[in-house]
Design a protein around this motif. Structure first.
Motif, PDB file in Angstrom:
ATOM      1  N   SER A   1       0.844  -1.184   0.000  1.00  0.00           N
ATOM      2  CA  SER A   1       0.000   0.000   0.000  1.00  0.00           C
ATOM      3  C   SER A   1       0.882   1.236   0.000  1.00  0.00           C
ATOM      4  O   SER A   1       1.903   1.275   0.677  1.00  0.00           O
ATOM      5  CB  SER A   1      -0.902   0.004   1.234  1.00  0.00           C
TER       6      SER A   1
ATOM      7  N   HIS B   1       2.959  -0.403  -8.773  1.00  0.00           N
ATOM      8  CA  HIS B   1       1.802   0.356  -8.295  1.00  0.00           C
ATOM      9  C   HIS B   1       2.120   1.205  -7.073  1.00  0.00           C
ATOM     10  O   HIS B   1       1.479   2.217  -6.829  1.00  0.00           O
ATOM     11  CB  HIS B   1       0.628  -0.570  -7.973  1.00  0.00           C
ATOM     12  N   SER B   2       3.123   0.791  -6.311  1.00  0.00           N
ATOM     13  CA  SER B   2       3.469   1.553  -5.108  1.00  0.00           C
ATOM     14  C   SER B   2       4.773   2.321  -5.289  1.00  0.00           C
ATOM     15  O   SER B   2       5.444   2.638  -4.316  1.00  0.00           O
ATOM     16  CB  SER B   2       3.576   0.602  -3.913  1.00  0.00           C
TER      17      SER B   2
ATOM     18  N   ASP C   1      -5.392  -4.541  -5.236  1.00  0.00           N
ATOM     19  CA  ASP C   1      -4.851  -3.279  -4.743  1.00  0.00           C
ATOM     20  C   ASP C   1      -5.596  -2.872  -3.476  1.00  0.00           C
ATOM     21  O   ASP C   1      -6.794  -2.614  -3.500  1.00  0.00           O
ATOM     22  CB  ASP C   1      -4.988  -2.202  -5.822  1.00  0.00           C
TER      23      ASP C   1
ATOM     24  N   THR D   1      -6.696  -7.031 -10.677  1.00  0.00           N
ATOM     25  CA  THR D   1      -5.667  -7.067 -11.707  1.00  0.00           C
ATOM     26  C   THR D   1      -6.015  -8.145 -12.721  1.00  0.00           C
ATOM     27  O   THR D   1      -6.360  -9.267 -12.349  1.00  0.00           O
ATOM     28  CB  THR D   1      -4.288  -7.366 -11.090  1.00  0.00           C
TER      29      THR D   1
ATOM     30  N   LYS E   1      -4.000  -3.362 -14.080  1.00  0.00           N
ATOM     31  CA  LYS E   1      -5.059  -3.095 -13.113  1.00  0.00           C
ATOM     32  C   LYS E   1      -6.344  -2.771 -13.863  1.00  0.00           C
ATOM     33  O   LYS E   1      -6.328  -2.042 -14.858  1.00  0.00           O
ATOM     34  CB  LYS E   1      -4.678  -1.918 -12.216  1.00  0.00           C
TER      35      LYS E   1
END
Length: 188
Positions: A39, A78-79, A127, A134, A152
């Protein structure tokens, strides 16, 4: 031995392992720990974003010949804006996996089997920040992988079933495009 073309980024993989001081590490045969969720809001200990972005960028380039790492690299990507020690740990584990799979790549056989086969899946609410799933899919032309994606989903799905339908629909868009392309190349 079957004839064909083998594409690998072995020397590039070795350079990445040396660049990030992981070349002498212990190899791992799995990409990620089971159930790991990253996250961008849990980043307690911030890292140098330039270092982390460089690492992720190098890993993304490797996905051109190693589609097996695409999902794990996508999770780390993504992070990327909130680089933390947890995110770095997951990215480092991918490097340990690369140490075990240095010679892996893509093999395109000279087979005359031109059947188009697809594999598709989704990871429901992967996510933790926005609860989006995803979609992952691969297309094979005979024995050779020709297209792959890990992305995603653009909407939040309310069930596993709905997430699978969204993944299948996305995959079918590519299937239709590939069939048109193959028809233009006189491969029915």
């Amino acid at each position: 031995m079957e004839e064909g073309i083998y594409i690998s980024q072995e020397s590039y993989t070795i350079n990445i392992l040396k660049k990030f001081n992981i070349f002498d590490c212990n190899p791992m045969n799995t990409l990620m720990e089971i159930g790991i969720r990253l996250s961008k809001f849990n980043a307690r200990e911030k890292l140098d974003p330039t270092f982390f972005k460089s690492l992720v960028g190098n890993l993304r380039y490797l996905t051109c010949t190693m589609p097996g790492i695409l999902f794990a690299v996508g999770v780390v990507s993504h992070s990327m804006q909130a680089s933390s020690s947890t995110n770095l740990k997951v990215a480092t584990r991918i490097l340990h996996y690369l140490k075990d799979t240095i010679g892996f790549g893509l093999f395109y056989s000279s087979s005359t089997n031109f059947s188009l086969v697809r594999f598709c899946d989704s990871d429901y609410a992967r996510d933790t920040d926005d609860r989006k799933s995803t979609t992952v899919f691969m297309f094979f032309l005979g024995d050779s992988v020709i297209s792959w994606s890990s992305k995603k989903q653009s909407i939040v799905t309310l069930s596993i079933c709905e997430s699978e339908y969204v993944a299948a629909t996305s995959c079918m868009y590519d299937a239709i495009w590939l069939r048109i392309l193959l028809t233009e190349l006189n491969l029915s």
